[in-house]
Design an enzyme around this catalytic site. Structure first.
Site, PDB file in Angstrom:
ATOM      1  N   LEU A  36      65.478  -5.680  71.474  1.00  0.00           N
ATOM      2  CA  LEU A  36      64.928  -5.067  70.488  1.00  0.00           C
ATOM      3  C   LEU A  36      64.192  -6.347  69.481  1.00  0.00           C
ATOM      4  O   LEU A  36      64.820  -7.478  69.798  1.00  0.00           O
ATOM      5  CB  LEU A  36      66.108  -4.634  69.207  1.00  0.00           C
ATOM      6  CG  LEU A  36      66.888  -3.332  69.808  1.00  0.00           C
ATOM      7  CD1 LEU A  36      68.096  -2.726  68.747  1.00  0.00           C
ATOM      8  CD2 LEU A  36      65.963  -2.076  69.870  1.00  0.00           C
ATOM      9  N   ASP A  37      63.239  -5.981  69.051  1.00  0.00           N
ATOM     10  CA  ASP A  37      62.768  -7.103  68.207  1.00  0.00           C
ATOM     11  C   ASP A  37      63.757  -7.898  67.405  1.00  0.00           C
ATOM     12  O   ASP A  37      64.554  -7.066  66.863  1.00  0.00           O
ATOM     13  CB  ASP A  37      61.397  -6.554  67.389  1.00  0.00           C
ATOM     14  CG  ASP A  37      60.364  -6.473  68.034  1.00  0.00           C
ATOM     15  OD1 ASP A  37      60.105  -6.965  69.062  1.00  0.00           O
ATOM     16  OD2 ASP A  37      59.371  -5.868  67.598  1.00  0.00           O
ATOM     17  N   MET A  38      63.474  -9.098  67.051  1.00  0.00           N
ATOM     18  CA  MET A  38      64.390  -9.805  66.007  1.00  0.00           C
ATOM     19  C   MET A  38      64.610  -9.018  64.937  1.00  0.00           C
ATOM     20  O   MET A  38      65.730  -8.752  64.211  1.00  0.00           O
ATOM     21  CB  MET A  38      64.000 -11.193  65.742  1.00  0.00           C
ATOM     22  CG  MET A  38      64.852 -12.112  64.966  1.00  0.00           C
ATOM     23  SD  MET A  38      64.315 -13.774  64.441  1.00  0.00           S
ATOM     24  CE  MET A  38      63.048 -13.417  63.729  1.00  0.00           C
ATOM     25  N   THR A  40      64.357  -5.862  64.181  1.00  0.00           N
ATOM     26  CA  THR A  40      64.717  -4.429  64.442  1.00  0.00           C
ATOM     27  C   THR A  40      66.373  -4.546  64.507  1.00  0.00           C
ATOM     28  O   THR A  40      66.972  -5.282  65.349  1.00  0.00           O
ATOM     29  CB  THR A  40      64.170  -3.964  65.550  1.00  0.00           C
ATOM     30  OG1 THR A  40      62.859  -3.873  65.287  1.00  0.00           O
ATOM     31  CG2 THR A  40      64.663  -2.300  65.540  1.00  0.00           C
TER      32      THR A  40
END
Length: 562
Positions: A409-411, A413
């Protein structure tokens, strides 16, 4: 041209700014919240753009205005002049209304369009070469020869292939005759017959060679005439390429940038040791380098900067009218690293571990895998600077078992991640992701409303090479990106939606939310494609897959906290 450098400064009224504290350090250009002074400057500049009448440039804000629609990045730089008086400089990226020079704005670092400049002279020569190439390519005899060659090639192929079919039939006939005559003729008579068959075979081959040579002579004659034209075209194109390369190199040397210590560095020298090796197109034409160059050249002290978009957004990028954006990384970062050398600059927020004090919640764990609920701002895997991540925390927890990351997951998110404990588990669940049998659902809060309640977005994406990590919508080179969505709640200003990403592209949900051909409503807190908030309101809320060992369907849900 302004004769006095301060003519380009718009001074603040003392009554407007006397209660505002100056920043301790200059703005970090690639991630910032605009300082109060830059907001005042930007609002004044925006008022000027709304009310001015002399700029013949179509920003796409007036339906009745003619001309190609081109939105623009504008920048403001708050400065102290040589007497310590506070004001701001204004700039635009690239050209405005077809010109580099406008009294309200600082000039370019180098004006290619200046009358009698070497660029315009060389451009005239390049244009004359282009015209000569077009003239030859439009010549009626040249066009006629190309058509004749095409006609000969098609006709020769057909006639030769047709003749080959006849020869093939002749060969089959000879084979049949040989089989028949073997049972009829004696040895000497059959030898005489075989010699006759060979003679016919050689005759056929000779006829084929005659036909091929006849066509080749005709084609070669046309090619020889064409070569006179094409050699001239190739020579002109080579000359154009050499002159264009030399002109580009000369331009790179003319773009010379200053810093506060008045150290000079050319565009060529700045990009020589970067991954690019040479400056990308339009490097040095962005607003912030122009502003800093003017300030350093005239001894003004830079205090703070901000850039905003003015006009309708481009088709590929996420750009909203009046919204603030950081300086681009690809073209501006190497230049600004030189220009801001020795200038105290705000810390890069991206190098600060915002997830350090946030808890990693364990949802499920057995001997094969673990499912965790990642908090926003915690990395999935270690970064270049920040090591703290889901990976390192699990590694510390497990000791001798290495966490095998299956997906990320993106940081920014939050939400559910499954991590494998064994290679077999990793391989199995990874296959499920590749086959798209894993069911993932995200929840997002969007800054906007829309009439539809559900749908599917298909917008192909690729990385923005000039401005990583931003993405672009690109129908030519982008990778397929598909998202299903459904509204679950809404009020006057925001909409909560569920997302089901059917592909897994970088920033897919963020782009599909924000782009005007998607939902045209950025995720709340999206500082790349919308506006910043306390966090990015995007959460991986549901995850379903088949357990590799038990073959049981596993489903997990972690409600969002927004």
């Amino acid at each position: 041209m302004a004769s006095n450098p301060t003519d380009r400064i718009t001074y603040f009224p003392e009554s407007l700014i006397n209660s505002i504290d100056l920043p301790e350090r200059f703005t970090f250009p690639f991630y910032y919240e605009p300082h109060e002074l830059t907001k005042i400057a930007a609002e004044e500049l925006q008022y000027y753009l709304e009310t001015q009448t002399e700029l013949d440039h179509n920003f796409g804000l007036d339906e009745n205005q003619d001309g190609i629609v081109i939105g623009k990045m504008f920048g403001v730089l708050v400065v102290k002049d040589t007497n310590g008086k506070l004001g701001y400089l204004s700039a635009f990226s690239g050209k405005l209304a077809g010109s580099n020079e406008h009294p309200k704005f600082v000039p370019p670092v180098f004006d290619m369009l200046m009358e009698n400049s070497f660029f315009l002279k060389e451009q005239y020569i390049l244009n004359s070469i282009n015209d000569r190439v077009k003239e030859i390519e439009a010549d009626s005899h040249y066009i006629s020869l190309k058509q004749k060659l095409q006609k000969y090639n098609l006709a020769s192929d057909k006639e030769i292939n047709d003749f080959k079919q006849i020869l093939k039939a002749n060969k089959q006939d000879r084979k049949k005759q040989r089989q028949e005559q073997k049972n009829i003729l004696s040895g000497e008579d059959y030898a005489e017959f075989e010699a006759f068959m060979i003679k016919h075979s050689l005759h056929d081959k000779h006829q084929l060679n005659v036909l091929i040579n006849k066509w080749q002579e005709s084609i070669d004659e046309v090619k020889q005439q064409l070569a006179e034209y094409e050699n001239t075209i190739e020579s002109l194109k080579k000359e154009r390429k050499e002159k264009s390369s030399a002109l580009q190199q000369q331009l790179f040397e003319q773009y010379v940038f200053l810093n506060k210590d008045r150290e000079n560095k050319s565009l060529h020298a700045i990009f020589k040791d970067t991954v690019f090796g040479k400056p990308p197109a339009a490097a040095g034409e962005c607003a912030t380098p122009k502003l800093l160059q003017y300030a350093f050249k005239h001894g003004f002290q830079p205090i703070a900067m901000a850039e905003f978009w003015w006009g309708t957004p481009p088709k590929s990028e996420i750009r909203q009218h009046k919204q603030y954006y950081p300086a681009c990384t690809g073209k501006c970062k190497p230049i600004l690293e030189h220009m801001l050398k020795g200038t105290p600059v705000d810390d890069n927020p991206l190098l600060i571990n915002q997830g350090e004090d946030k808890k990693l919640e364990i949802i499920f764990e057995d001997d094969y895998l673990i499912v965790v609920n990642k908090p926003a701002e915690l990395l999935s895997v270690p970064g270049i600077v920040i090591q703290d991540s889901v990976y390192t925390r699990l590694q510390a927890m497990w000791g001798n078992i290495e966490p095998l990351i299956i997906h990320r997951l993106d940081m920014a998110t939050s939400g559910l991640l499954v991590v494998a404990k064994t290679k077999e588990t990793h391989k199995d669940i990874q296959k499920q992701f590749l086959r798209r049998t894993v069911n993932k659902r995200y929840t997002a809060l969007l800054a906007g409303t829309f009439a539809e309640n559900e749908g599917e977005i298909s917008l192909p994406l690729r990385g923005d090479l000039d401005n990583r990590p931003r993405q672009l919508v690109c129908f030519e080179h982008g990778k397929k990106a598909v998202t299903k969505w459904k509204t679950v709640a809404k009020n006057e200003t925001t909409t909560k939606v569920h997302f089901w990403p059917l592909t897994g592209r970088t920033h897919q949900l963020r782009m599909h939310s924000a782009h005007e051909q998607g939902l045209n409503a950025p995720i709340v807190g999206d500082d790349l494609y919308g506006t910043s908030a306390e966090r990015l309101h995007l959460h991986a809320a549901y995850l379903e897959f088949i357990h590799p060992a038990t073959q049981e369907k596993m489903s997990f849900e972690a409600p969002e906290e927004f």
